[in-house]
Motif scaffolding. Structure first.
Motif, mmCIF file in Angstrom:
data_model
loop_
_atom_site.group_PDB
_atom_site.id
_atom_site.type_symbol
_atom_site.label_atom_id
_atom_site.label_comp_id
_atom_site.label_asym_id
_atom_site.label_seq_id
_atom_site.Cartn_x
_atom_site.Cartn_y
_atom_site.Cartn_z
ATOM 1 N N LEU A 68 -16.945 22.028 -1.568
ATOM 2 C CA LEU A 68 -15.502 21.773 -1.219
ATOM 3 C C LEU A 68 -15.724 20.345 -0.710
ATOM 4 N N ALA A 69 -15.000 19.444 -1.158
ATOM 5 C CA ALA A 69 -15.153 18.009 -0.436
ATOM 6 C C ALA A 69 -13.827 17.275 -0.336
ATOM 7 N N GLY A 70 -12.647 18.032 -0.293
ATOM 8 C CA GLY A 70 -11.347 17.579 -0.358
ATOM 9 C C GLY A 70 -11.044 16.970 1.231
ATOM 10 N N ASP A 71 -9.879 16.383 1.419
ATOM 11 C CA ASP A 71 -9.565 15.744 2.699
ATOM 12 C C ASP A 71 -9.212 17.027 3.710
ATOM 13 N N TYR A 72 -8.899 18.280 3.279
ATOM 14 C CA TYR A 72 -8.600 19.226 4.040
ATOM 15 C C TYR A 72 -9.975 19.499 5.056
ATOM 16 N N LEU A 73 -11.101 18.965 4.653
ATOM 17 C CA LEU A 73 -12.228 19.308 5.518
ATOM 18 C C LEU A 73 -12.314 17.901 6.455
ATOM 19 N N ALA A 74 -11.459 17.431 6.673
ATOM 20 C CA ALA A 74 -11.286 16.290 7.464
ATOM 21 C C ALA A 74 -10.321 15.713 8.185
ATOM 22 N N GLU A 110 0.692 -1.001 0.060
ATOM 23 C CA GLU A 110 -0.076 0.134 -0.066
ATOM 24 C C GLU A 110 0.958 1.039 -0.017
ATOM 25 N N VAL A 111 0.808 2.021 -0.931
ATOM 26 C CA VAL A 111 1.545 3.333 -1.318
ATOM 27 C C VAL A 111 0.847 4.559 -0.847
ATOM 28 N N GLY A 112 -0.672 4.251 0.043
ATOM 29 C CA GLY A 112 -1.455 5.331 0.183
ATOM 30 C C GLY A 112 -1.656 4.922 1.634
ATOM 31 N N ALA A 113 -3.197 5.048 1.912
ATOM 32 C CA ALA A 113 -3.503 4.501 2.840
ATOM 33 C C ALA A 113 -3.118 2.937 3.264
ATOM 34 N N ASN A 114 -2.601 2.509 4.635
ATOM 35 C CA ASN A 114 -2.093 1.235 4.492
ATOM 36 C C ASN A 114 -2.906 0.466 5.130
ATOM 37 N N PHE A 115 -3.737 0.920 5.830
ATOM 38 C CA PHE A 115 -4.958 -0.423 6.607
ATOM 39 C C PHE A 115 -6.282 0.560 7.022
ATOM 40 N N LEU A 116 -7.172 -0.383 7.198
ATOM 41 C CA LEU A 116 -8.387 0.061 7.949
ATOM 42 C C LEU A 116 -8.572 -0.485 9.365
ATOM 43 N N SER A 117 -9.398 0.184 9.907
ATOM 44 C CA SER A 117 -9.833 -0.306 11.432
ATOM 45 C C SER A 117 -11.185 -0.873 11.419
ATOM 46 N N SER A 118 -11.505 -1.809 12.091
ATOM 47 C CA SER A 118 -12.778 -2.321 12.391
ATOM 48 C C SER A 118 -13.841 -1.337 12.984
ATOM 49 N N THR A 119 -13.228 -0.293 13.723
ATOM 50 C CA THR A 119 -13.757 0.652 14.279
ATOM 51 C C THR A 119 -14.244 1.758 13.424
ATOM 52 N N TYR A 120 -13.625 1.881 12.174
ATOM 53 C CA TYR A 120 -14.037 2.888 11.211
ATOM 54 C C TYR A 120 -15.700 2.500 10.939
ATOM 55 N N PRO A 172 -6.879 13.490 9.427
ATOM 56 C CA PRO A 172 -5.802 12.814 8.270
ATOM 57 C C PRO A 172 -6.024 11.380 8.308
ATOM 58 N N TRP A 173 -7.089 10.652 8.489
ATOM 59 C CA TRP A 173 -7.314 9.309 8.146
ATOM 60 C C TRP A 173 -8.375 9.181 7.067
ATOM 61 N N SER A 174 -8.275 8.054 6.509
ATOM 62 C CA SER A 174 -9.088 7.730 5.305
ATOM 63 C C SER A 174 -10.466 7.875 5.466
ATOM 64 N N ASP A 175 -10.974 7.302 6.798
ATOM 65 C CA ASP A 175 -12.486 7.197 6.963
ATOM 66 C C ASP A 175 -12.926 8.669 7.094
ATOM 67 N N SER A 176 -12.127 9.574 7.581
ATOM 68 C CA SER A 176 -12.822 10.801 7.817
ATOM 69 C C SER A 176 -12.845 11.535 6.297
ATOM 70 N N ALA A 177 -11.633 11.431 5.485
ATOM 71 C CA ALA A 177 -12.097 11.901 4.135
ATOM 72 C C ALA A 177 -13.239 11.098 3.355
ATOM 73 N N VAL A 183 -17.127 4.184 8.029
ATOM 74 C CA VAL A 183 -17.634 4.575 6.770
ATOM 75 C C VAL A 183 -17.087 3.721 5.686
ATOM 76 N N ILE A 184 -15.798 3.436 5.837
ATOM 77 C CA ILE A 184 -15.287 2.561 4.697
ATOM 78 C C ILE A 184 -15.583 1.162 4.786
ATOM 79 N N PRO A 185 -15.492 0.587 5.832
ATOM 80 C CA PRO A 185 -16.225 -1.006 5.871
ATOM 81 C C PRO A 185 -17.394 -0.965 5.417
#
Length: 410
Positions: free
Chosen positions: A379-385, A25-35, A387-392, A37-39
């Motif tokens: 506006l919907a970029g990650d700067y409104l979140a 993974e050269v971006g987000a490396n993993f997810l958490s079961s406590t996320y 810095p973890w993938s579930d927030s983006a 949104v993404i799961p």
């Protein structure tokens, strides 16, 4: 709905690459079961997630201290003491009603504690826990210094680990999720946008090739530096959000000519470097321990901290120089692993704007923007979140709901 993507692939900074027959993974490396949104998105798309059954660890004084996801395991490993664990546990118990209710992906749920993180966390959780757990996480996961971070982001991150969790991945990699999502959308690839125009009647994209695409609503889902270059007339609030600084990411993927042995690097999938650990390494992870390596080979991804990454990019260091630096740093931690590196098969990934920082004041700006937003450009970029993938991902859902609500009003 039409999507215009500048590159030839979907996913942005969720990207899976192949290095020496290993998926890394050269971006987000993993997810958490406590996320939250993404799961759920992965489940709806039919992308199965599986646990990474390996330990985590901390690099302290060039030694790997590995542990399981519990305070008891961390104490046994020597990461924190019993007194530190008791103080942190008591404070987490006091915060539990909030931790159970607030969404860790939503900055607006935490904006009331938008104060410096190092002081706020140390006063409550103690300096040892703050340094070993929170500080190392921000350095290793997000390439950022806790001293420059808001307490709202720190407590939101801690809330993910305040309940039982497992680390998750996907096969053949996390990029399977955006690929599955993209398969159901109308996407124009390699269609870079030159600028975004808007007026009272609506908005339009002007592509690099001169094509003008008009729309009732435009969702600008790109990082802040890109959005700032596209939007010519930001409001004062938009301009503040678009000036969000980013940490730099520098990943050196070291291909190994053999599978790592269990004793090497403490048997951990991932290691975070303590803020007190000298050297450029912020974190590292092992492909085979996520089940992503072919038989007989392996890959160790060495991630430099944000300051070292930015300095390297300014200096223009070559891939060879960076691989040399990564091997030298790794040799202090695990000489036998460094000896197994296949230099020619190794790879370097540079991400100038890797993750948005969450400095004091930004969560409050996000709350204002969501409350006050009106108009044809969202506006919907990650700067409104955070810095973890579930927030983006949550920011994307918020933007989609804005489009839906505006359509109902129209």
């Amino acid at each position: 709905m039409e999507v215009y993507e500048a590159s030839e692939r979907a996913g942005g900074r969720i990207e899976t690459a192949t290095v020496a027959d290993c998926r890394v993974e050269v971006g987000a490396n993993f997810l958490s079961s406590t996320y939250r949104v993404i799961p759920r998105i992965a489940k709806r798309l039919g992308v199965p997630l599986r646990p990474i059954r390996s330990r985590a660890g901390l690099i302290v004084d060039s030694a790997a201290l590995t542990y399981g996801p519990s305070a008891y395991s961390m104490v046994r490993a020597g990461v924190i003491g019993w007194g530190d664990a008791a103080q942190a546990g008591w404070q987490l118990a006091r915060q539990f009603p909030r931790l159970a209710k607030a969404n860790p992906a939503d900055p607006t749920h935490w904006a009331d504690i938008d104060v410096p993180a190092d002081e706020w966390c140390s006063a409550r959780f103690g300096e040892a826990f703050t340094r070993a757990v929170i500080g190392s996480s921000f350095r290793g996961y997000y390439f950022q210094d806790l001293a420059d971070t808001s307490a709202c982001a720190a407590l939101a991150m801690v809330s993910y680990g305040a309940r039982p969790f497992v680390t998750l991945t996907a096969d053949p990699g996390l990029e399977a999720i955006p690929r599955a999502l993209a398969s159901g959308l109308s996407i124009h690839y390699e269609a870079p946008v030159a600028r975004v125009e808007r007026d009272e009647a609506g908005a339009a994209l002007v592509l690099d090739n001169g094509t003008v695409v008009e729309g009732d609503r435009i969702v600008l889902a790109v990082p802040a530096p890109a959005a700032a270059s596209l939007l010519a007339d930001p409001s004062p609030l938009e301009a503040q959000l678009l000036s969000t600084p980013y940490s730099s990411g520098l990943l050196i993927v070291l291909a190994c000519s053999r599978r790592l042995e269990e004793r090497e690097l403490g048997g951990a999938y991932g290691l975070l470097a303590s803020p007190s650990q000298a050297g450029p390494i912020a974190a590292l992870c092992v492909a085979s321990r996520a089940g992503h390596a072919a038989p007989g080979v392996d890959a160790v991804t060495v991630m430099f901290d944000g300051e070292a990454a930015q300095r390297s990019m300014v200096m223009g260091e070559s891939d060879t120089e960076l691989i040399t630096s990564a091997v030298a740093a790794l040799s202090k931690l695990a000489p036998s692993v460094a000896d197994a590196v296949d230099w020619h098969a190794s790879s370097v990934v540079r991400i100038p704007a890797a993750m948005p920082t969450c400095r004091v004041g930004r969560a409050s700006l996000v709350r204002r923007y969501r409350a006050e937003h009106r108009g044809s450009v969202i506006l919907a970029g990650d700067y409104l979140a955070f810095p973890w993938s579930d927030s983006a991902a949550l920011t994307g859902l918020w933007a989609a709901n804005c489009v839906r609500a505006s359509g109902e009003r129209d």
